[in-house]
Scaffold this motif. Structure first.
Motif, PDB file in Angstrom:
ATOM      1  N   GLN A 251      19.960 -55.093 -65.864  1.00 20.07           N
ATOM      2  CA  GLN A 251      21.431 -55.133 -65.910  1.00 20.07           C
ATOM      3  C   GLN A 251      22.012 -53.778 -65.489  1.00 20.07           C
ATOM      4  N   TYR A 252      21.238 -52.720 -65.627  1.00 20.03           N
ATOM      5  CA  TYR A 252      21.722 -51.363 -65.341  1.00 20.03           C
ATOM      6  C   TYR A 252      21.744 -51.086 -63.848  1.00 20.03           C
ATOM      7  N   PHE A 253      22.608 -50.153 -63.476  1.00 13.21           N
ATOM      8  CA  PHE A 253      22.724 -49.793 -62.056  1.00 13.21           C
ATOM      9  C   PHE A 253      22.762 -48.281 -61.913  1.00 13.21           C
ATOM     10  N   ALA A 254      21.924 -47.765 -61.034  1.00 10.30           N
ATOM     11  CA  ALA A 254      21.967 -46.334 -60.694  1.00 10.30           C
ATOM     12  C   ALA A 254      21.977 -46.238 -59.178  1.00 10.30           C
ATOM     13  N   SER A 255      22.721 -45.280 -58.645  1.00  9.02           N
ATOM     14  CA  SER A 255      22.685 -45.095 -57.197  1.00  9.02           C
ATOM     15  C   SER A 255      22.576 -43.620 -56.848  1.00  9.02           C
ATOM     16  N   ALA A 256      21.588 -43.336 -56.034  1.00 12.18           N
ATOM     17  CA  ALA A 256      21.422 -41.971 -55.521  1.00 12.18           C
ATOM     18  C   ALA A 256      21.790 -41.940 -54.037  1.00 12.18           C
ATOM     19  N   GLU A 257      22.482 -43.011 -53.590  1.00 12.79           N
ATOM     20  CA  GLU A 257      22.747 -43.181 -52.152  1.00 12.79           C
ATOM     21  C   GLU A 257      24.129 -42.671 -51.755  1.00 12.79           C
ATOM     22  N   TRP A 258      24.566 -41.601 -52.318  1.00  9.42           N
ATOM     23  CA  TRP A 258      25.843 -41.034 -51.886  1.00  9.42           C
ATOM     24  C   TRP A 258      25.897 -39.575 -52.326  1.00  9.42           C
ATOM     25  N   PRO A 259      26.841 -38.800 -51.768  1.00  7.66           N
ATOM     26  CA  PRO A 259      26.835 -37.370 -52.079  1.00  7.66           C
ATOM     27  C   PRO A 259      27.632 -37.002 -53.337  1.00  7.66           C
ATOM     28  N   GLY A 260      28.140 -37.984 -54.054  1.00 10.00           N
ATOM     29  CA  GLY A 260      29.005 -37.687 -55.201  1.00 10.00           C
ATOM     30  C   GLY A 260      28.240 -37.545 -56.511  1.00 10.00           C
ATOM     31  N   TYR A 261      28.978 -37.715 -57.614  1.00 12.48           N
ATOM     32  CA  TYR A 261      28.413 -37.531 -58.956  1.00 12.48           C
ATOM     33  C   TYR A 261      27.315 -38.546 -59.250  1.00 12.48           C
ATOM     34  N   THR A 262      26.586 -38.283 -60.304  1.00 10.35           N
ATOM     35  CA  THR A 262      25.513 -39.201 -60.701  1.00 10.35           C
ATOM     36  C   THR A 262      26.109 -40.549 -61.081  1.00 10.35           C
TER      37      THR A 262
END
Ligand SMILES: Cc1ncc(COP(=O)(O)O)c(C=O)c1O
Length: 453
Positions: A251-262
């Motif tokens: 259900q959780y979502f994490a994205s490291a695919e952009w230059p912004g905040y965590t």
């Protein structure tokens, strides 16, 4: 700048034209504990935290702590689970579907198996996440048919759903059999206790008997329970519990695919106001188990008195054998949409529900603690309304030639001009009831577009 007092006065004036949210006269949409000061407590707690952002629990540890405590209270009530506070029942149900779907990336065209009485939130989840819905007909008593559901599970099924209780009829599905059927196929089983989850455990303590629906039932993998319903918290909070923390991960979502905040989210929202969480935390802490038991006791007394009274009114009957706090009233001869309008003129809101498969058109009632004490007033107004109800002056011929796929704005305008809503909602409901499902959906969406500028 416009003075704050003036703005608030304008707001109060606008709110005066809404349905009342207190006093038990609005028997859908709102939940009134009848407890003096509870709304004020929720509002004050909301104000203290509404500028804080649950997006980053390390930055706002108070929100993390409150959320964990709220979830722990829900888990205690429902005998287990690891969870999250969401914005409402629909988000909880949708997240349960999403978590189940994401856990099975090997299935190319996933489906969910639901009883036709499951809340429309599951159709919404299927619509958003491109999942097929296999909706299984229910019994004559409007409860899910576990054998038919078992037969509907196949290799594409990612989730099976049961309701405790269903919104439309207030009946509890046979969760043990449904969860067993799901478990036999290695499929998750979600129990939608959005509306019943905070009141049924207290009903059980008061001696009401019903089949188990919580985490004591083998095979139940998630449960939703809304705090803005029978926990009487301000709007904007529900809890989704998973049987164990590993089931929650998808259900959780994490994205490291952009230059912004965590970017790390536990629910559909990213920025999450601390307001609803703090409000719910404060209300739960204040009311406590003894308070909820007392509220459930009042609600149960109101349910019993209302049910007995409705069953004695000529021409009206209650659908199924509701085990909770909700009723649906049907009639073979009284125009129910006219009856709803009659009730409205007497200061009550009862909610029309259209015929669907074996369920005839009916009027829905959500009973809360605030109905205790006004049952006889309601019953006498219902009796008078039933005698006075007349069908709306509208011909369903107005729908002739309309097609969901090709409906034009002009056709919709012509239809809209045929109804005079100042006379009540019976004409609108009569037309909607006569429209096939696809046309009804299209008409509703057109109407929504006309309401918002
Ligand atoms: C059983 C059930 N599930 C889901 C929902 C959806 O909840 P919400 O309106 O908070 O999104 C409701 C609302 O009444 C409900 O009764």
């Amino acid at each position: 700048m416009i003075p704050a007092e003036q703005v608030l006065a304008e707001l109060k004036e606008m709110r005066a034209h809404d349905l009342p949210t207190h006093g038990g006269r609005t028997m859908a949409y709102v939940y009134d504990s009848g407890l003096a000061g509870l709304d004020e407590l929720g509002a004050a707690a909301h104000a203290l935290a509404s500028s804080a952002n649950g997006l980053d629990p390390t930055a706002f540890p108070s929100l993390l702590r409150m959320e964990n405590e709220v979830v722990a209270t829900a888990a205690k009530l429902l005998n287990g689970g690891f969870g999250q506070v969401t914005s409402g029942g629909t988000e909880s149900c949708m997240l349960a579907v999403l978590a189940a779907r994401k856990a099975r990336p090997d299935i190319e065209h996933p489906s969910i198996v639901i009883p036709v009485t499951a809340h429309a939130a599951f159709h919404k989840a299927a619509h958003y996440f491109n999942i097929r819905t296999i909706a299984v007909p229910v019994t004559d008593g409007f409860v899910a048919d576990p054998e038919a559901m078992r037969a509907a599970i196949d290799d594409t099924t990612v989730l099976v759903v049961a309701s405790a209780p269903s919104y439309a009829h207030g009946v509890i599905d046979p969760v043990e059999e449904i969860a067993a059927a799901a478990a036999d196929r290695g499929v998750r089983c979600h129990v939608d206790a959005c509306i019943g989850g905070w009141v049924l455990p207290y009903f059980a303590q008061l001696g009401v008997r019903f089949k188990p629906f919580d985490f004591t039932v083998a095979g139940v993998t998630s449960i939703s329970v809304d705090l803005h319903k029978y926990a009487y918290c301000p709007k904007g909070t529900s809890v989704l519990l998973h049987a164990d923390a590993s089931l929650r991960r998808s259900q959780y979502f994490a994205s490291a695919e952009w230059p912004g905040y965590t970017m790390l989210n536990s629910t559909m929202q990213s920025t999450r106001s601390g307001g609803p969480i703090a409000a719910a935390w404060a209300v739960l802490r204040h009311v406590g188990e003894d308070g909820y038991l007392e509220l459930a006791s009042k609600t149960l007394a109101a349910v019993r008195e209302l049910r007995a009274g409705i069953e004695q009114i000529d021409g009206l009957r209650i659908l199924g054998d509701p085990a909770s706090t909700l009723f649906s009233i049907a009639s073979p001869d009284i125009d129910l949409f006219g009856l709803a309008d009659q009730m409205r003129t007497r200061g009550w809101f009862v909610q029309p529900q259209f015929a669907f498969q074996n369920s005839p058109a009916n009027l829905h009632l959500t009973v809360t603690a605030a109905n205790r004490g006004n049952e006889q007033l309601f019953l006498s107004d219902l009796r008078d309304s039933a005698s006075a109800a007349v069908p709306a002056e509208i011909s369903v011929d107005a729908l002739k030639g309309l097609d969901a796929a090709t409906l034009t704005s002009d056709q919709f305008d012509t239809l809209l001009s045929a109804v005079d809503m100042s006379k009540g909602m019976a004409a609108v409901n009569t037309l909607l009831a006569a429209a096939p499902a696809d046309l009804r959906e299209r008409l509703l969406i057109e109407f929504l577009g006309r309401m918002y500028s």
